[in-house]
Design a protein around this motif. Sequence first.
Motif, PDB file in Angstrom:
ATOM      1  N   ILE A 272     -70.676   1.064  -5.164  1.00  0.00           N
ATOM      2  CA  ILE A 272     -71.414   2.648  -5.354  1.00  0.00           C
ATOM      3  C   ILE A 272     -72.257   2.776  -6.635  1.00  0.00           C
ATOM      4  O   ILE A 272     -73.184   3.532  -6.981  1.00  0.00           O
ATOM      5  CB  ILE A 272     -69.858   3.311  -5.577  1.00  0.00           C
ATOM      6  CG1 ILE A 272     -69.137   2.966  -4.384  1.00  0.00           C
ATOM      7  CG2 ILE A 272     -70.581   4.486  -5.578  1.00  0.00           C
ATOM      8  CD1 ILE A 272     -67.541   3.636  -4.210  1.00  0.00           C
ATOM      9  N   ALA A 273     -72.050   1.254  -7.876  1.00  0.00           N
ATOM     10  CA  ALA A 273     -72.201   1.822  -8.940  1.00  0.00           C
ATOM     11  C   ALA A 273     -73.970   0.954  -8.528  1.00  0.00           C
ATOM     12  O   ALA A 273     -74.774   1.997  -9.196  1.00  0.00           O
ATOM     13  CB  ALA A 273     -71.446   0.843 -10.023  1.00  0.00           C
ATOM     14  N   CYS A 295     -63.996   2.371 -13.671  1.00  0.00           N
ATOM     15  CA  CYS A 295     -63.535   3.821 -14.662  1.00  0.00           C
ATOM     16  C   CYS A 295     -62.643   4.817 -13.061  1.00  0.00           C
ATOM     17  O   CYS A 295     -61.872   5.701 -13.786  1.00  0.00           O
ATOM     18  CB  CYS A 295     -64.197   4.203 -15.047  1.00  0.00           C
ATOM     19  SG  CYS A 295     -65.994   4.881 -14.277  1.00  0.00           S
ATOM     20  N   ASN A 296     -63.013   5.103 -11.920  1.00  0.00           N
ATOM     21  CA  ASN A 296     -62.097   5.267 -10.973  1.00  0.00           C
ATOM     22  C   ASN A 296     -62.566   6.505 -10.666  1.00  0.00           C
ATOM     23  O   ASN A 296     -61.784   7.370 -10.020  1.00  0.00           O
ATOM     24  CB  ASN A 296     -60.960   4.998 -10.914  1.00  0.00           C
ATOM     25  CG  ASN A 296     -60.596   3.328 -10.961  1.00  0.00           C
ATOM     26  OD1 ASN A 296     -61.267   2.691  -9.756  1.00  0.00           O
ATOM     27  ND2 ASN A 296     -59.365   3.246 -10.897  1.00  0.00           N
ATOM     28  N   GLU A 297     -63.419   6.956 -11.593  1.00  0.00           N
ATOM     29  CA  GLU A 297     -63.450   8.862 -12.154  1.00  0.00           C
ATOM     30  C   GLU A 297     -65.267   9.228 -10.644  1.00  0.00           C
ATOM     31  O   GLU A 297     -63.956   9.831  -9.342  1.00  0.00           O
ATOM     32  CB  GLU A 297     -64.507   8.624 -13.108  1.00  0.00           C
ATOM     33  CG  GLU A 297     -63.649   8.730 -14.048  1.00  0.00           C
ATOM     34  CD  GLU A 297     -64.409   9.054 -15.461  1.00  0.00           C
ATOM     35  OE1 GLU A 297     -65.453   9.833 -15.106  1.00  0.00           O
ATOM     36  OE2 GLU A 297     -63.663   8.301 -16.560  1.00  0.00           O
ATOM     37  N   GLY A 298     -66.350   8.048  -9.985  1.00  0.00           N
ATOM     38  CA  GLY A 298     -66.983   9.751  -8.931  1.00  0.00           C
ATOM     39  C   GLY A 298     -66.259   8.797  -8.187  1.00  0.00           C
ATOM     40  O   GLY A 298     -67.229   9.236  -6.804  1.00  0.00           O
ATOM     41  N   LYS A 307     -64.905  15.308  -3.006  1.00  0.00           N
ATOM     42  CA  LYS A 307     -66.056  15.824  -3.139  1.00  0.00           C
ATOM     43  C   LYS A 307     -66.674  14.557  -2.967  1.00  0.00           C
ATOM     44  O   LYS A 307     -66.037  13.449  -2.584  1.00  0.00           O
ATOM     45  CB  LYS A 307     -66.766  16.536  -4.548  1.00  0.00           C
ATOM     46  CG  LYS A 307     -66.138  16.549  -5.170  1.00  0.00           C
ATOM     47  CD  LYS A 307     -66.597  17.499  -6.722  1.00  0.00           C
ATOM     48  CE  LYS A 307     -65.440  16.683  -7.452  1.00  0.00           C
ATOM     49  NZ  LYS A 307     -66.375  17.067  -8.886  1.00  0.00           N
ATOM     50  N   PRO A 308     -68.195  14.493  -2.743  1.00  0.00           N
ATOM     51  CA  PRO A 308     -68.342  12.932  -1.799  1.00  0.00           C
ATOM     52  C   PRO A 308     -69.248  12.280  -3.304  1.00  0.00           C
ATOM     53  O   PRO A 308     -69.360  12.182  -4.092  1.00  0.00           O
ATOM     54  CB  PRO A 308     -70.644  13.375  -1.806  1.00  0.00           C
ATOM     55  CG  PRO A 308     -70.475  15.574  -1.833  1.00  0.00           C
ATOM     56  CD  PRO A 308     -69.099  15.628  -2.716  1.00  0.00           C
ATOM     57  N   GLN A 313     -71.285   6.904 -13.833  1.00  0.00           N
ATOM     58  CA  GLN A 313     -71.896   6.670 -15.139  1.00  0.00           C
ATOM     59  C   GLN A 313     -73.800   6.953 -14.942  1.00  0.00           C
ATOM     60  O   GLN A 313     -73.828   7.684 -15.180  1.00  0.00           O
ATOM     61  CB  GLN A 313     -72.052   4.467 -15.003  1.00  0.00           C
ATOM     62  CG  GLN A 313     -71.106   3.734 -15.235  1.00  0.00           C
ATOM     63  CD  GLN A 313     -71.204   2.684 -14.938  1.00  0.00           C
ATOM     64  OE1 GLN A 313     -72.119   1.937 -15.709  1.00  0.00           O
ATOM     65  NE2 GLN A 313     -71.104   2.052 -13.936  1.00  0.00           N
ATOM     66  N   TYR A 314     -73.565   7.125 -13.335  1.00  0.00           N
ATOM     67  CA  TYR A 314     -74.772   7.568 -13.631  1.00  0.00           C
ATOM     68  C   TYR A 314     -75.366   8.547 -11.931  1.00  0.00           C
ATOM     69  O   TYR A 314     -76.693   8.861 -11.927  1.00  0.00           O
ATOM     70  CB  TYR A 314     -76.431   5.954 -12.903  1.00  0.00           C
ATOM     71  CG  TYR A 314     -75.942   4.895 -13.586  1.00  0.00           C
ATOM     72  CD1 TYR A 314     -76.670   4.716 -14.690  1.00  0.00           C
ATOM     73  CD2 TYR A 314     -75.140   4.355 -13.493  1.00  0.00           C
ATOM     74  CE1 TYR A 314     -76.423   4.313 -15.496  1.00  0.00           C
ATOM     75  CE2 TYR A 314     -74.815   3.282 -14.902  1.00  0.00           C
ATOM     76  CZ  TYR A 314     -75.651   3.164 -15.669  1.00  0.00           C
ATOM     77  OH  TYR A 314     -75.467   2.382 -17.117  1.00  0.00           O
ATOM     78  N   GLY A 315     -73.994   9.181 -11.833  1.00  0.00           N
ATOM     79  CA  GLY A 315     -74.232  10.404 -10.723  1.00  0.00           C
ATOM     80  C   GLY A 315     -74.488   9.487  -9.312  1.00  0.00           C
ATOM     81  O   GLY A 315     -74.622   8.199  -9.187  1.00  0.00           O
TER      82      GLY A 315
END
Length: 317
Positions: A272-273, A295-298, A307-308, A313-315
Motif C-alpha cells: 500500500i505504501a 503506522c496503520n492509519e491509512g 473509506k478506501p 504517508q503519501y495519500g
Amino acid sequence: MAPEYAMLFEPLTVRGVRLRNRIVCPPMVTNRNIVGDDGIEWYRRIAEGGVGLVIVEATRTARFEEELKAENLSGLVEAVKGEGAAVAIQLFMSPVDGRNSPDSLSRDDIALSLERFCKSAAICKAAGFDGVEPHGAHGFLLNQFFSKRANHRADEYGGNLEGRMRLGLEVVRAVRSEVGEDMLILYRHTPKEPGGYTLEESLEFAWRLAGAGVDVLDISPASEKAPGDLAEPFRRIGIPAIAVGQMARHERAVEALREGRADLVAIGRGLIADPFWASKTREGRLDEIVQCRYCNEGCFGNLRAGKPIECAQYGRM
Ligand SMILES: Cc1cc2nc3c(=O)[nH]c(=O)nc-3n(C[C@H](O)[C@H](O)[C@H](O)COP(=O)(O)O)c2cc1C
C-alpha cells in the motif's frame, strides 16, 4: 540486484500456474469496487509493481449470486495478468440471513454456504482467475468452525478435531470438484488460537486440506518471534506455504526464505505504501522504495472507517 535478494525472484510453478517470483500481495479489503475502474486500477498497479501473485481481497460468497459475474470480473483478471502477475481471489464465507456463527447456522445454512463457495469458484474460474482462496483465518466464520472457543455445535460439524475440521475440508473438496484440476486452491489459516486450538491441530488440518485439494497454505499471522516462524512447521506438509508479517522489511523477507520457513512471502501494508516494492528491489533501487512505517492509519484506519485504503504517508497511490 543485490545477490541476497535473488531468492525473492526465483520463479515457482504450482499446479501449472507460473509465479514469476516469490512475492505475493495478500488479500486486503480496499473499500474500492473490485469491478469498477478504481478497484481494477488498484490491483493493476500492484501487478505492474512486480509481484508474482496478487490475491484479491476477501469477497463474500453471496456477492457472486448477484453482482459479481464472470463478465464483470474478467476486466480485473485481465488487468492483473496483463502486467505479468498470477491472480487469485479470497472467498469469504457469507453469513446466512444474518446468522454469523457456527452455533447459529442450521444444516441447511451449511449446505447453502457450501453451494455458495462452489458457485463463486465456478464464476472465478470462468472469469479467468488462476486460483481461489477460502478465507479460513482471522476468527471469521469459516475459521470459527475450526475454533474450540467459537464452535459449540453438538453435530458432526463441531466437537472433536474431526468435527471442527469438517466444514473447511468440505469447502475445499466441493470447490475442487467444481473447478477441476487446473485451478489453484489456496487456503488462509491462522495457525493457533489463544486459549483455543493448537499448532498441532492446525498441522493435522493442513495435512487433510492438502489431501482435499489445497495447493498453497497461506498462513496468517505467520511471524511471531522471527519472520515466518509460524509458517515453518507447515512446510512439512509438502505444498508451498506463504508467510506474512512486515515482509516489506527486506531482511525479514530474505530471512523467511533463506531459513526455509516459507516458499513465498506476502507483503501487505508495504505494497500500500509502495506497490513498486518488488520491481524497485529487483532493479536495486532500494532507496526509492516508500517504506511502510506500520503506522496503520491509512490502511487499517481507513478500513475500519469504511473509506478506501491508502497510505497515510503519501495519500492515494
Ligand atoms: C487494509 C487491510 C485489509 C486487509 N484485508 C484482509 C483480507 O481481506 N483478508 C485477509 O485474509 N487479510 C486481510 N488483511 C491482512 C493482510 O492480508 C496481511 O496479512 C497483514 O496486513 C499483515 O501483513 P503486512 O505486515 O505485510 O501488512 C488486511 C490488512 C490490511 C492492512
